[in-house]
Design an enzyme around this catalytic site. Structure first.
Site, PDB file in Angstrom:
ATOM      1  N   HIS A   1      12.150  46.374  -7.473  1.00 60.75           N
ATOM      2  CA  HIS A   1      12.887  45.453  -6.597  1.00 60.75           C
ATOM      3  C   HIS A   1      14.231  46.028  -6.186  1.00 60.75           C
ATOM      4  O   HIS A   1      14.899  45.491  -5.330  1.00 60.75           O
ATOM      5  CB  HIS A   1      13.077  44.109  -7.293  1.00 60.75           C
ATOM      6  CG  HIS A   1      11.763  43.500  -7.709  1.00 60.75           C
ATOM      7  ND1 HIS A   1      11.182  43.770  -8.930  1.00 60.75           N
ATOM      8  CD2 HIS A   1      10.900  42.700  -7.054  1.00 60.75           C
ATOM      9  CE1 HIS A   1      10.030  43.129  -9.011  1.00 60.75           C
ATOM     10  NE2 HIS A   1       9.825  42.488  -7.886  1.00 60.75           N
TER      11      HIS A   1
ATOM     12  N   GLU B   1       5.350  43.219 -15.317  1.00 60.57           N
ATOM     13  CA  GLU B   1       6.753  43.468 -15.008  1.00 60.57           C
ATOM     14  C   GLU B   1       7.562  43.305 -16.285  1.00 60.57           C
ATOM     15  O   GLU B   1       7.526  42.259 -16.913  1.00 60.57           O
ATOM     16  CB  GLU B   1       7.216  42.466 -13.957  1.00 60.57           C
ATOM     17  CG  GLU B   1       8.678  42.566 -13.652  1.00 60.57           C
ATOM     18  CD  GLU B   1       9.137  41.502 -12.663  1.00 60.57           C
ATOM     19  OE1 GLU B   1       8.406  41.220 -11.704  1.00 60.57           O
ATOM     20  OE2 GLU B   1      10.225  40.972 -12.871  1.00 60.57           O
TER      21      GLU B   1
ATOM     22  N   CYS C   1      10.888  31.894   4.498  1.00 61.61           N
ATOM     23  CA  CYS C   1       9.830  30.896   4.566  1.00 61.61           C
ATOM     24  C   CYS C   1       8.490  31.565   4.276  1.00 61.61           C
ATOM     25  O   CYS C   1       8.342  32.765   4.465  1.00 61.61           O
ATOM     26  CB  CYS C   1       9.761  30.290   5.969  1.00 61.61           C
ATOM     27  SG  CYS C   1      11.281  29.479   6.456  1.00 61.61           S
TER      28      CYS C   1
END
Ligand code: GLN
Ligand code: ZN
Length: 778
Positions: free
Chosen positions: A693, A664, A515
């Site tokens: 990542h 990126e 969230c």
């Protein structure tokens, strides 16, 4: 009688109960039965809220263990073969696809239209087969029917599900429509047999620029489903669907939902075109934002519509309430004045009921509620914080000159080079360094008042010193301070700006159990005092290398916040731009020679319809340029963007006119760069050389190979060497190993191309803009 309903309710729970249960389950601390019990409890609670608020139907099918699009994937047994799940996708299989397994990466995730919610992309191909799996959806429908309240089942429509799926190039997904419809048909039939009152099928793709063959599929889909189904409510949202009015008018559906918050003007078209017996569900309460509805204004519009439509008038929120927080009543620390301007999901249910009663029983019947709403709206309109003269005047006084640096890029870069004396292929990072448990604990202790400011500053400075030492040891050329003092790139700045407020429980689902709690821009934005200068200045004193100042840009501040709805967004963006511009100028005055303005969201702010892109890009670029343009030629402005797919907005990216952009690219193996090369991106560029990542440390050879690919398309004089995003989620061992390999790759390439192995000699200065390139602005 006016009918009220919602398109969907937030599923995560007012206290994020679903998040906790999911994460416990994934850790093995809660078994499947325990998890199911939490889901049942949440659904029952949310239906009860709808019933108690006086809504005529409860919505069922909006609950999901991870994502509602993924529920359809399970319901239709559309698991990709690579997961080996067969037809019976159970809860474990559902999570395997959502989260990946040791053998298989998870399904891809994408942003749900222009929201910050992410859906799991169905993976389809010529071999895809579908079959109804009644273990999904139907138990929930039975639970809801058992409560005795009329039930409306909500599902993504077949066209939207198919459109959002991925498929191999050259494969026409519409080839799968017929087998998919067989499953939807069976679902519809079974729901009707059970006594479900309505079936709401969501087709938000109608707000996009849709190819004609997809529009042409509408009559096929709904012609097929309607005879078997309960009355169908076709729900559109997030934009104007008037372009499809004729097609929609001819569909055998019983109702149509329109988003009148995003596209208020489309109603007229549908009043003209709509069949005389069709329900019109009007989304008049904002499902995307947390502001109270101006009920008086809404009623002024609704009364004549009520007279015209009678019982065919339904009222709803513009879209599912998935995108707003649960319950304002929990907010015990919000300024009561600002709180009174807001309505979260629970409060929006009540607003719908107030509107309904005002129409059906007369306004006198709900006078206290209308009065309270009108007072709040009036208070907000006249509150000093919502119109600060100094801010308004400054924005009004902006001219084109404020969007321009002193000189064009070739002049600037020469001045910067003379001052910075960077080697060719300079190395840098994106800003953050690992946020260790210790850093987070120190920040939390300071926030909770367990340690004082002096102690906190000392601890953060120690961290900065360590990060600077490590970067020196690695041989990086442009250093960063590591951002240990930042929890989040928007909240950190929002907390220091006037015009922002923060909720305690204003969570909205981003994906799965994750969230976000966006800050709230409620008033005019300004900067009472410098925000980052002391940290950057401290860091710069520790080294002779340039220390890069680090800011979040105006668009990112805008898109990752709940934004006031009483001022156009481009105005809010300009206020943010001016506040940040002051920070940029102060950093420069403090001796910071390189300043990065992060804008990871430029692309995600793109409107859904291409026709609206130019206007958006125009104000977005302007806001960025105003932020950056207050500095001298020899101060170097960087920007950073992640989340690929830039190629369609390259002119806008170039028009930002940052001296250096870091982007990126590593996940796309530098493919993205070809776009930059074809377009002849004019300024300096740092394509991410490795994917931060993943915890995997790429080898020196891999980085070397990527750097070679970059060198093949971008002139060496304009190329920077950096990772593809901030390092805050990584640990130190892999960070250092990866950066060591990255620096080595840069040094090797330097030796190759420039005969300068180490970081000593200045870069070449023959940087005239390429032939054929015409700068958009400035
Ligand atoms: N400067 C930020 C960081 O390094 C950038 C984050 C982002 O691009 N999302 O963490
Ligand atoms: Zn990034």
């Amino acid at each position: 009688m006016t009918t009220t309903h919602i398109l969907g309710f937030p599923r995560i729970g007012a206290r994020r109960e679903l998040k906790r249960a999911l994460e416990d389950h994934w850790r093995g601390a809660l078994d499947a039965d325990g998890l199911q019990a939490v889901g049942r409890e949440l659904r029952a609670r949310h239906w009860e809220l709808q019933r108690a608020a006086g809504l005529d139907y409860v919505s069922v099918g909006d609950f999901a263990w991870y994502d509602h699009l993924h529920t359809v994937t399970a319901l239709c047994s559309a698991a990709p073969a690579r997961f080996g799940l067969g037809e019976r996708v159970d809860l474990a299989g559902y999570f395997a696809m959502a989260r990946g397994t040791p053998a298989q990466p998870a399904l891809a995730m994408k942003k749900w239209f222009d929201t910050n919610y992410h859906y799991l992309v169905p993976e389809l191909g010529p071999d895809s087969r579908f079959a109804l799996n009644r273990e999904w959806l139907f138990p929930e429908v039975d639970e809801a029917l058992a409560t005795g309240h009329p039930v409306k089942v909500v599902l993504p429509g077949p066209l939207t599900w198919l459109w959002l799926a991925s498929a191999p190039a050259g494969f026409n997904k519409l080839d799968l429509l017929s087998p998919l419809l067989n499953v939807y048909y069976a679902v519809a039939e079974a729901l009707k047999a059970r006594g479900v009152a309505w079936l709401q099928l969501d087709e938000p793709i109608l707000s996009l620029d849709l190819p004609p063959e997809w529009v042409a599929a509408l009559p096929v889909v709904y012609g097929e489903l309607a005879p078997a189904a309960p009355p169908i409510l076709l729900a559109t949202y997030f934009g104007d669907v008037a372009a499809h009015a004729e097609v929609l008018a001819a569909l055998p559906i019983a109702g149509l939902h329109l988003d009148l918050v995003r596209a208020p003007d489309q109603l007229d078209t549908f009043l003209e075109h709509g069949p005389a017996d069709r329900v019109l569900s009007l989304g008049v309460v904002d499902g995307r934002n947390l502001w109270r509805t101006d009920l008086t204004r809404a009623l002024a519009r609704l009364h004549p519509l009520k007279a015209r439509l009678g019982d065919r008038l339904w009222l709803s929120a513009s879209c599912s309430l998935l995108h707003v927080p649960h319950d304002l009543d929990q907010e015990d620390q919000l300024d009561p004045r600002i709180k009174a301007w807001m309505a979260f999901a629970n409060q929006k249910l009540t607003e719908l009921n107030t509107l309904k009663r005002a129409l059906d029983e007369g306004e006198a019947a709900v006078w206290p509620a209308l009065y309270a709403a009108a007072r709040a709206i009036e208070d907000r309109r006249s509150a000093p914080s919502t119109q600060v003269a100094a801010v308004r005047n400054r924005v009004a006084a902006l001219t084109d000159a404020d969007t321009r640096r002193q000189s064009p890029f070739p002049t600037r870069i020469a001045a910067q080079q003379a001052r910075l004396k960077l080697p060719p292929l300079p190395t840098t990072t994106i800003g953050s360094f690992p946020q260790t448990a210790e850093i987070r604990a120190t920040r939390a202790a300071f926030k909770a008042g367990r340690i004082g400011e002096a102690e906190y500053i000392t601890a953060m400075q120690a961290e900065i010193r360590e990060v600077v030492d490590r970067q020196e040891a690695l041989g990086l050329d442009v250093l960063v301070h590591g951002e240990p003092e930042r929890n989040d790139m928007v909240e950190y700045f929002g907390e220091q700006l006037d015009g922002y407020a923060f909720t305690r429980f204003g969570w909205v689902q981003s994906y799965g159990s994750r969230c976000v709690k966006p800050p709230v821009i409620h008033g005019d934005v300004s900067r009472p005092k410098p925000m980052t200068v002391a940290w950057s200045q401290y860091a710069q004193r520790l080294t002779d290398k340039p220390m890069k100042g680090m800011l979040s840009g105006p668009l990112t501040m805008l898109f990752w916040s709940f934004v006031r709805d009483d001022l156009p967004r481009h105005e809010v963006a300009l206020q943010l731009a001016l506040a940040l511009r002051d920070e940029v100028v102060d950093l420069e005055a403090a001796g910071i020679r390189v300043i990065q303005i992060d804008e990871p969201t430029l692309r995600e702010g793109l409107p859904l319809k291409q026709a609206d892109w130019p206007a958006y890009l125009d104000w977005a670029v302007r806001a960025f340029r105003i932020t950056a343009a207050g500095v001298r030629d020899d101060t170097q402005i960087h920007t950073h963007m992640c989340y690929s797919e830039f190629n369609d907005i390259l002119p806008a990216i170039a028009a930002l006119d940052a001296d250096v952009i870091t982007i990126e690219t590593s996940r796309g193996k530098m493919k993205l760069l070809e776009g930059f090369a074809d377009f002849r991106y004019p300024n300096d560029i740092g394509p991410g050389l490795y994917d931060i990542h993943s915890p995997r440390v790429p080898s020196g050879e891999e980085m070397q190979a990527l750097l070679d690919r970059a060198l093949a398309v971008i002139p060496a004089e304009r190329l920077w060497v950096n990772p593809d995003c901030g390092l805050k989620t990584r640990g130190w061992p892999e960070t250092e190993a990866a950066l060591r390999a990255m620096v080595a790759a840069a040094h090797a390439a330097r030796a190759d191309r420039f005969e300068h192995p180490a970081a000593v000699s200045p870069r070449r200065e023959d940087r005239t803009a390429p032939v054929g390139w015409r700068r958009d602005c400035g």
